[in-house]
Design a protein around this motif. Structure first.
Motif, PDB file in Angstrom:
ATOM      1  N   ALA A  10      15.632  -7.719 -42.428  1.00 32.46           N
ATOM      2  CA  ALA A  10      14.661  -8.662 -42.754  1.00 32.46           C
ATOM      3  C   ALA A  10      13.940  -9.734 -41.827  1.00 32.46           C
ATOM      4  O   ALA A  10      14.823 -10.501 -41.243  1.00 32.46           O
ATOM      5  CB  ALA A  10      14.972  -9.175 -44.291  1.00 32.46           C
ATOM      6  N   TYR A  11      12.748  -9.706 -41.756  1.00 35.52           N
ATOM      7  CA  TYR A  11      12.066 -10.881 -41.138  1.00 35.52           C
ATOM      8  C   TYR A  11      10.853 -11.170 -41.970  1.00 35.52           C
ATOM      9  O   TYR A  11      10.064 -10.464 -41.795  1.00 35.52           O
ATOM     10  CB  TYR A  11      11.856 -10.312 -39.551  1.00 35.52           C
ATOM     11  CG  TYR A  11      11.029 -11.568 -38.734  1.00 35.52           C
ATOM     12  CD1 TYR A  11      11.438 -12.734 -38.760  1.00 35.52           C
ATOM     13  CD2 TYR A  11       9.582 -11.358 -38.560  1.00 35.52           C
ATOM     14  CE1 TYR A  11      10.836 -13.836 -38.156  1.00 35.52           C
ATOM     15  CE2 TYR A  11       8.841 -12.198 -38.120  1.00 35.52           C
ATOM     16  CZ  TYR A  11       9.539 -13.624 -37.729  1.00 35.52           C
ATOM     17  OH  TYR A  11       8.772 -14.425 -37.283  1.00 35.52           O
ATOM     18  N   VAL A  36      22.785  -7.485 -45.311  1.00 35.02           N
ATOM     19  CA  VAL A  36      21.400  -7.885 -45.204  1.00 35.02           C
ATOM     20  C   VAL A  36      21.423  -8.977 -44.027  1.00 35.02           C
ATOM     21  O   VAL A  36      22.064 -10.169 -43.798  1.00 35.02           O
ATOM     22  CB  VAL A  36      20.845  -8.731 -46.451  1.00 35.02           C
ATOM     23  CG1 VAL A  36      19.384  -9.038 -46.156  1.00 35.02           C
ATOM     24  CG2 VAL A  36      21.079  -7.933 -47.614  1.00 35.02           C
ATOM     25  N   VAL A  37      20.470  -8.598 -43.030  1.00 36.55           N
ATOM     26  CA  VAL A  37      20.485  -9.368 -41.775  1.00 36.55           C
ATOM     27  C   VAL A  37      19.408  -9.921 -41.671  1.00 36.55           C
ATOM     28  O   VAL A  37      18.028  -9.450 -41.531  1.00 36.55           O
ATOM     29  CB  VAL A  37      20.756  -8.341 -40.361  1.00 36.55           C
ATOM     30  CG1 VAL A  37      20.710  -9.351 -39.130  1.00 36.55           C
ATOM     31  CG2 VAL A  37      21.884  -7.538 -40.533  1.00 36.55           C
ATOM     32  N   ASP A  38      19.078 -11.371 -41.873  1.00 37.59           N
ATOM     33  CA  ASP A  38      17.781 -12.176 -41.907  1.00 37.59           C
ATOM     34  C   ASP A  38      17.576 -12.301 -40.443  1.00 37.59           C
ATOM     35  O   ASP A  38      18.235 -13.279 -39.743  1.00 37.59           O
ATOM     36  CB  ASP A  38      17.925 -13.432 -42.698  1.00 37.59           C
ATOM     37  CG  ASP A  38      16.707 -14.226 -42.464  1.00 37.59           C
ATOM     38  OD1 ASP A  38      15.781 -13.730 -42.128  1.00 37.59           O
ATOM     39  OD2 ASP A  38      16.982 -15.502 -42.728  1.00 37.59           O
ATOM     40  N   VAL A  59      27.143  -7.668 -51.608  1.00 33.51           N
ATOM     41  CA  VAL A  59      26.324  -8.099 -50.596  1.00 33.51           C
ATOM     42  C   VAL A  59      26.704  -9.144 -49.785  1.00 33.51           C
ATOM     43  O   VAL A  59      27.184 -10.171 -50.116  1.00 33.51           O
ATOM     44  CB  VAL A  59      24.867  -8.524 -51.276  1.00 33.51           C
ATOM     45  CG1 VAL A  59      23.761  -9.059 -50.464  1.00 33.51           C
ATOM     46  CG2 VAL A  59      24.455  -7.539 -52.415  1.00 33.51           C
ATOM     47  N   ARG A  60      26.594  -8.955 -48.329  1.00 36.90           N
ATOM     48  CA  ARG A  60      27.086  -9.742 -47.318  1.00 36.90           C
ATOM     49  C   ARG A  60      25.569 -10.269 -46.593  1.00 36.90           C
ATOM     50  O   ARG A  60      24.837  -9.380 -46.247  1.00 36.90           O
ATOM     51  CB  ARG A  60      28.163  -9.101 -46.354  1.00 36.90           C
ATOM     52  CG  ARG A  60      29.246  -8.645 -47.169  1.00 36.90           C
ATOM     53  CD  ARG A  60      30.063  -7.946 -46.207  1.00 36.90           C
ATOM     54  NE  ARG A  60      30.411  -8.334 -44.948  1.00 36.90           N
ATOM     55  CZ  ARG A  60      30.904  -7.743 -43.839  1.00 36.90           C
ATOM     56  NH1 ARG A  60      30.933  -6.709 -43.789  1.00 36.90           N
ATOM     57  NH2 ARG A  60      31.048  -8.353 -42.691  1.00 36.90           N
ATOM     58  N   ALA A  61      25.896 -11.437 -46.559  1.00 34.20           N
ATOM     59  CA  ALA A  61      24.640 -12.271 -45.703  1.00 34.20           C
ATOM     60  C   ALA A  61      25.098 -12.301 -44.085  1.00 34.20           C
ATOM     61  O   ALA A  61      25.795 -13.033 -43.890  1.00 34.20           O
ATOM     62  CB  ALA A  61      24.035 -13.312 -46.358  1.00 34.20           C
TER      63      ALA A  61
END
Length: 448
Positions: A10-11, A36-38, A59-61
């Motif tokens: 995600a960007y 989820v990789v921001d 969910v892991r951030a």
């Protein structure tokens, strides 16, 4: 260890990320981890990710401090390094996923002991919501129902022709580790192409699931696929990466024609969008690539297999004749203008794209980007700028919806000029409509 790890990259997709994650955490396959990789977002994406991580323990951030160069490569690789599932899947943070999707793929892969499972998808116009078909329907014809494919040279060739996107596939962990599956990292885009080749070359069995189970958003401002600038030729940086994959697997001889077909297919897509200095950049990038094929190979391919009218382009590149290449690109551009532009969902009007951009960016942001885009096109970029958000402006900041609008308006002017000439000629011949006089009518809502 979960059955499946789903890596979401995600960007700056705060406006879209909620529905995407709702579809993923709501999967019928519940034994999953969602990573989820921001990628250094500045629009609130990171806060949304944190909120989902707090609400659901699956969910892991992962938050990268700064946006990484190029496309999704570093973010996807960060997710791969953290994944623990028996299978691994990917998702784009602005796309929509059927709640059955990953369960269907997982069940099919397990039932057929497959290394890789893939489904069909729709293109979804961001401005209108209209659904379209990606250009791979003919490749699905042999797979009217869920089908397991034991891989050999013929089957590999068939699957290599599919669009490379990773977010409608799941990969068995053994395959990921066996081929060292990772996305290339660098100042380029379209990294999914080498990943697709590595997976297909390394897979022993693939299962095809011919259901439409995700919707990929297109014509979104800022999206890589809407790019129409100097980044376009970067896709050809992956030619040599794919060539090296073939050599390492001992498969270069049997899939050399497949690689040449890939090259021509990407050339068709890029040349339809290239204009101005991009044409020269495309030529300079491709001359050494095409130079790896001998004249007989190029001649044979052009005579029998070159797709989408790319034969003149390939011949000009092999001859190192820029004038011929430029003329061939211009010819393709005119042909594309006359029909549907490849890669763009049907039904997107200039009005819809412009209004969408204003709705989501605001008048000031739109005006600022328009001014910067015009300056870049006119070669007036002599210094580094900063946007109103306080971060350095890069090419990624330039929303490509503006490029679409610029090209559409130029083409519209050309069409209006042609219609005027036709009207003048018809009136001269005595067949035109009589003059009515009066003021031009006011444009109504919905006029393009």
């Amino acid at each position: 260890m979960p059955k499946l790890s789903i890596i979401v990259t995600a960007y700056n997709v705060a406006a879209y990320l909620g529905p995407c994650l709702d579809g993923i955490i709501g999967q019928t396959l519940e034994d999953i981890e969602v990573i989820v990789v921001d990628d250094g977002s500045t629009d609130g994406t990171g806060e949304i990710v944190e909120a989902y991580a707090k609400a659901d323990g699956r969910v892991r951030a992962i938050r990268l401090e700064e946006n990484t160069p190029g496309g999704v490569g570093p973010a996807a690789n960060a997710g791969l390094a953290a994944a623990t599932g028996d299978f691994i899947g990917f998702a784009d943070g602005d796309d929509l996923y059927d709640p059955r999707m990953f369960g269907r793929l997982y069940d099919a892969a397990v039932a057929h002991d497959a290394d890789l499972a893939m489904c069909r998808y729709h293109l979804m116009d961001d401005a209108t919501g209209e659904l379209g078909e990606p250009d791979e329907g003919r490749y699905w014809e042999p797979y009217g129902e869920t089908t397991a494919v034991a891989m050999d040279a013929e089957q590999r060739s068939a699957l290599l022709r599919f669009i490379a996107v990773p977010w409608r596939k799941i990969y068995r962990r053994d395959l990921v580790e066996r081929v060292g599956l990772r996305f290339p990292e660098g100042d380029f885009f379209f990294e999914d192409n080498p990943v697709h080749w590595a997976a297909v070359l390394g897979a022993r069995k693939v299962v095809m699931v011919p259901e439409y189970l995700c919707r990929h958003r297109v014509a979104r401002p800022g999206q890589t696929m809407e790019t129409a600038d100097h980044r376009l030729p970067q896709i050809f940086a992956h030619h040599d990466t794919i060539r090296d994959l073939l050599r390492q697997a001992g498969m270069e001889a049997e899939h050399r024609d497949d690689l040449l077909l890939w090259l021509a297919t990407q050339l068709a897509w890029v040349s339809a969008r290239a204009e101005g200095d991009v044409v020269r950049g495309l030529y300079d990038r491709l001359v050494p690539v095409v130079g790896q094929y001998d004249s007989d190979e190029i001649a044979r391919f052009c005579a029998s297999a070159a797709p989408f009218g790319t034969a003149p382009l390939l011949k000009a590149l092999k001859a190192e004749d820029f004038s011929a290449f430029e003329a061939a690109v211009e010819g393709r551009g005119r042909a594309t203008t006359a029909g549907a532009r490849p890669g763009r969902a049907r039904g997107t009007s200039v009005w819809a794209l412009g209004m969408y951009h204003l709705r989501h960016s605001g008048v000031r942001r739109t005006a600022r980007l328009t001014g910067r885009f015009a300056a870049e096109r006119l070669g007036l970029t002599g210094r580094k700028r900063t946007g109103g958000e306080g971060h350095a402006v890069t090419q990624k900041d330039v929303m490509m919806g503006l490029v679409v609008l610029q090209r559409e308006m130029r083409e519209l002017r050309e069409e209006v000029a042609a219609l005027r000439r036709e009207l003048v000629e018809s009136r001269a011949a005595g067949t035109g409509a009589p003059e009515t006089g009066g003021e031009p009518r006011k444009a109504e809502d919905g006029d393009d």
